[in-house]
Every structure is written in C-alpha cells, then in structure tokens.
Design a protein around this motif. Structure first.
Motif, PDB file in Angstrom:
ATOM      1  N   MET A 179       0.843  -1.188   0.000  1.00 36.51           N
ATOM      2  CA  MET A 179       0.000   0.000   0.000  1.00 36.51           C
ATOM      3  C   MET A 179       0.877   1.237   0.000  1.00 36.51           C
ATOM      4  O   MET A 179       1.830   1.321   0.764  1.00 36.51           O
ATOM      5  CB  MET A 179      -0.898   0.012   1.230  1.00 36.51           C
ATOM      6  CG  MET A 179      -1.715   1.281   1.343  1.00 36.51           C
ATOM      7  SD  MET A 179      -2.735   1.296   2.821  1.00 36.51           S
ATOM      8  CE  MET A 179      -4.129   0.349   2.267  1.00 36.51           C
ATOM      9  N   ALA A 180       0.582   2.151  -0.878  1.00 32.03           N
ATOM     10  CA  ALA A 180       1.279   3.430  -0.896  1.00 32.03           C
ATOM     11  C   ALA A 180       0.462   4.389  -0.047  1.00 32.03           C
ATOM     12  O   ALA A 180      -0.624   4.812  -0.432  1.00 32.03           O
ATOM     13  CB  ALA A 180       1.412   3.932  -2.331  1.00 32.03           C
ATOM     14  N   LEU A 181       0.992   4.701   1.138  1.00 29.61           N
ATOM     15  CA  LEU A 181       0.250   5.461   2.134  1.00 29.61           C
ATOM     16  C   LEU A 181       0.835   6.850   2.298  1.00 29.61           C
ATOM     17  O   LEU A 181       2.061   7.012   2.376  1.00 29.61           O
ATOM     18  CB  LEU A 181       0.294   4.706   3.470  1.00 29.61           C
ATOM     19  CG  LEU A 181      -0.335   5.366   4.683  1.00 29.61           C
ATOM     20  CD1 LEU A 181      -1.846   5.525   4.512  1.00 29.61           C
ATOM     21  CD2 LEU A 181      -0.014   4.538   5.943  1.00 29.61           C
TER      22      LEU A 181
ATOM     23  N   TYR B 172      -2.738   6.311  -4.193  1.00 26.70           N
ATOM     24  CA  TYR B 172      -2.294   6.451  -2.813  1.00 26.70           C
ATOM     25  C   TYR B 172      -3.474   6.395  -1.853  1.00 26.70           C
ATOM     26  O   TYR B 172      -4.535   6.945  -2.133  1.00 26.70           O
ATOM     27  CB  TYR B 172      -1.558   7.781  -2.613  1.00 26.70           C
ATOM     28  CG  TYR B 172      -0.186   7.803  -3.228  1.00 26.70           C
ATOM     29  CD1 TYR B 172       0.918   7.323  -2.524  1.00 26.70           C
ATOM     30  CD2 TYR B 172       0.009   8.281  -4.510  1.00 26.70           C
ATOM     31  CE1 TYR B 172       2.176   7.324  -3.094  1.00 26.70           C
ATOM     32  CE2 TYR B 172       1.270   8.292  -5.093  1.00 26.70           C
ATOM     33  CZ  TYR B 172       2.352   7.811  -4.375  1.00 26.70           C
ATOM     34  OH  TYR B 172       3.592   7.807  -4.940  1.00 26.70           O
ATOM     35  N   SER B 173      -3.269   5.736  -0.732  1.00 19.49           N
ATOM     36  CA  SER B 173      -4.245   5.775   0.344  1.00 19.49           C
ATOM     37  C   SER B 173      -3.922   6.986   1.208  1.00 19.49           C
ATOM     38  O   SER B 173      -2.772   7.214   1.577  1.00 19.49           O
ATOM     39  CB  SER B 173      -4.194   4.508   1.179  1.00 19.49           C
ATOM     40  OG  SER B 173      -4.796   3.447   0.465  1.00 19.49           O
ATOM     41  N   ILE B 174      -4.942   7.756   1.514  1.00 17.58           N
ATOM     42  CA  ILE B 174      -4.770   9.004   2.247  1.00 17.58           C
ATOM     43  C   ILE B 174      -5.352   8.851   3.643  1.00 17.58           C
ATOM     44  O   ILE B 174      -6.527   8.504   3.808  1.00 17.58           O
ATOM     45  CB  ILE B 174      -5.471  10.168   1.523  1.00 17.58           C
ATOM     46  CG1 ILE B 174      -5.032  10.263   0.064  1.00 17.58           C
ATOM     47  CG2 ILE B 174      -5.226  11.471   2.278  1.00 17.58           C
ATOM     48  CD1 ILE B 174      -3.562  10.543  -0.145  1.00 17.58           C
ATOM     49  N   ALA B 175      -4.521   9.125   4.637  1.00 14.80           N
ATOM     50  CA  ALA B 175      -4.972   9.121   6.026  1.00 14.80           C
ATOM     51  C   ALA B 175      -4.595  10.458   6.659  1.00 14.80           C
ATOM     52  O   ALA B 175      -3.633  11.104   6.239  1.00 14.80           O
ATOM     53  CB  ALA B 175      -4.337   7.969   6.796  1.00 14.80           C
ATOM     54  N   ILE B 176      -5.355  10.847   7.651  1.00 11.36           N
ATOM     55  CA  ILE B 176      -5.110  12.098   8.345  1.00 11.36           C
ATOM     56  C   ILE B 176      -4.868  11.794   9.814  1.00 11.36           C
ATOM     57  O   ILE B 176      -5.590  10.996  10.427  1.00 11.36           O
ATOM     58  CB  ILE B 176      -6.293  13.060   8.163  1.00 11.36           C
ATOM     59  CG1 ILE B 176      -6.380  13.456   6.685  1.00 11.36           C
ATOM     60  CG2 ILE B 176      -6.155  14.294   9.049  1.00 11.36           C
ATOM     61  CD1 ILE B 176      -7.649  14.163   6.307  1.00 11.36           C
ATOM     62  N   ALA B 177      -3.832  12.422  10.372  1.00 15.88           N
ATOM     63  CA  ALA B 177      -3.504  12.291  11.791  1.00 15.88           C
ATOM     64  C   ALA B 177      -3.441  13.702  12.367  1.00 15.88           C
ATOM     65  O   ALA B 177      -2.538  14.469  12.038  1.00 15.88           O
ATOM     66  CB  ALA B 177      -2.167  11.582  11.968  1.00 15.88           C
ATOM     67  N   THR B 178      -4.408  14.048  13.209  1.00 18.74           N
ATOM     68  CA  THR B 178      -4.518  15.431  13.658  1.00 18.74           C
ATOM     69  C   THR B 178      -4.739  15.551  15.158  1.00 18.74           C
ATOM     70  O   THR B 178      -5.603  14.869  15.719  1.00 18.74           O
ATOM     71  CB  THR B 178      -5.650  16.162  12.874  1.00 18.74           C
ATOM     72  OG1 THR B 178      -5.779  17.496  13.358  1.00 18.74           O
ATOM     73  CG2 THR B 178      -6.983  15.439  12.984  1.00 18.74           C
TER      74      THR B 178
END
Length: 197
Positions: A16-18, A59-65
């Motif tokens: 996975m391209a993250l 790309y898989s997109i994740a958010i860390a906030t």
C-alpha cells in the motif's frame, strides 16, 4: 480516535502506498486560536485537489490530527465531525477519497499516547487500514508531525504553510531528513511527476 475509514486502494502489488497528512496548516488554514467551527475551517488553496489527485493515483490518504481544542472545551464533537464531513465531501467532489481520519482529542497534560509527537494516531491508522506506516510519507507543518512519522518509519515532509515557516526557523536536526515544499499542492505535484517519469 478514528473518525472514518474507507476501502483501501492498493498500488504496486501488495504494497500500500500510504500518505499521512496533518490537518491544520497542511489541508486547511491554521489558527493560534484553534479552528473551532465549520465556518473557521477554510481549505488552503489547492489542498483538496492535491488530495484528490494523490488518491486518484492510487495512494491511500490518512489524516492524523491533534485536536486538543475538543478536550479543552473550545468546540464540541459535532463541530469536529462537521469539519471532517466537509473535508471528505470536498475531496470526493474533486474525485478522490480519504481512507481514514485519526484525531487526538486530549489536552497536552492528559498524558495520552495519541497526541503527536507520540505515535498513537499512526498506530490507529495502521490498525484501521491493516498496513505498516513504514515507508509512507508523513506530511506536516510542525516538528511534532514529523517526529510522530519518523518514529514509525515514515518519510518526513514539511510544508511551509501553517506553522511550516516557524518550524523551519527552529533549525531542528530532524529537518535535515525532511523534504520541504511550499504546500501540499507542491508536494503532490512533485511526487506525481516523479512517479510518472
């Protein structure tokens, strides 16, 4: 805490391209007084389109906030949910998707394991998507964003938007490892050009 998870996309066989993104200062305008409402949540020009293009490219997109304003009582859960619903809707309208949003609601003195620079949010993303963050990109505007990513083996990317210029001025040694771009849009353009050519 995780807010949203979606169907993962896969690139290059089983890898996975993250890409993990900070939110305030990377995707939307930041404020020293906190982004407390949907009216105050204003996308940085080009950021929504950048996320959509990265998503479209596989790309898989994740958010860390970090969202300590929640724990401090500056806004309610419904306010945060409304901001994230708007973000997801805008990205989807642009033809992309967000796979997971992880946020820390705690104040700095709560002693949690999720507030960046701790790695708890990235741990949550790994668990939600069933992948390792090692080798992913961590895009942020502060040292704590990059520190959280590097601790999990992510490649640090600093953007100059938000607190990015202030972060650069600190001159931390971690910045020697980081790729630096003017914005999320500039990062996505460079990354996709490299992938294509």
């Amino acid at each position: 805490m995780g807010w949203l998870s979606g169907k993962s996309r896969w690139l290059r066989g089983t890898d996975m391209a993250l890409i993990i993104l900070d939110r305030d200062g990377v995707i939307n305008q930041d404020s020293d007084d906190y982004v407390k409402s949907l009216a105050e949540w204003i996308p940085i020009p080009g950021s929504i389109e950048a996320i959509a293009k990265l998503s479209q490219a596989g790309y898989s997109i994740a958010i860390a906030t970090n969202q300590s304003g929640l724990g401090r009582g500056y806004f309610q859960q419904s306010d945060l949910d409304a901001m994230h619903q708007r973000l997801v809707a805008l990205v989807e309208a642009a033809g992309g998707s967000i796979d997971h949003i992880a946020y820390c609601p705690h104040a700095p003195d709560d002693g949690c394991a999720c507030r960046k620079p701790a790695s708890g949010l990235i741990d949550t993303i790994e668990q939600a998507l069933g992948v390792s963050a090692k080798g992913s990109y961590m895009v942020g505007d502060s040292l704590r964003d990059l520190q959280a990513g590097v601790s999990k083996g992510s490649l640090p990317v600093l953007v100059r938007t938000g607190k990015g210029e202030r972060t650069l001025a600190k001159g931390d040694s971690l910045l020697d490892q980081a790729q630096v771009y003017d914005s999320l849009e500039a990062f996505s353009t460079a990354l996709l050009a490299k992938e294509c050519c």
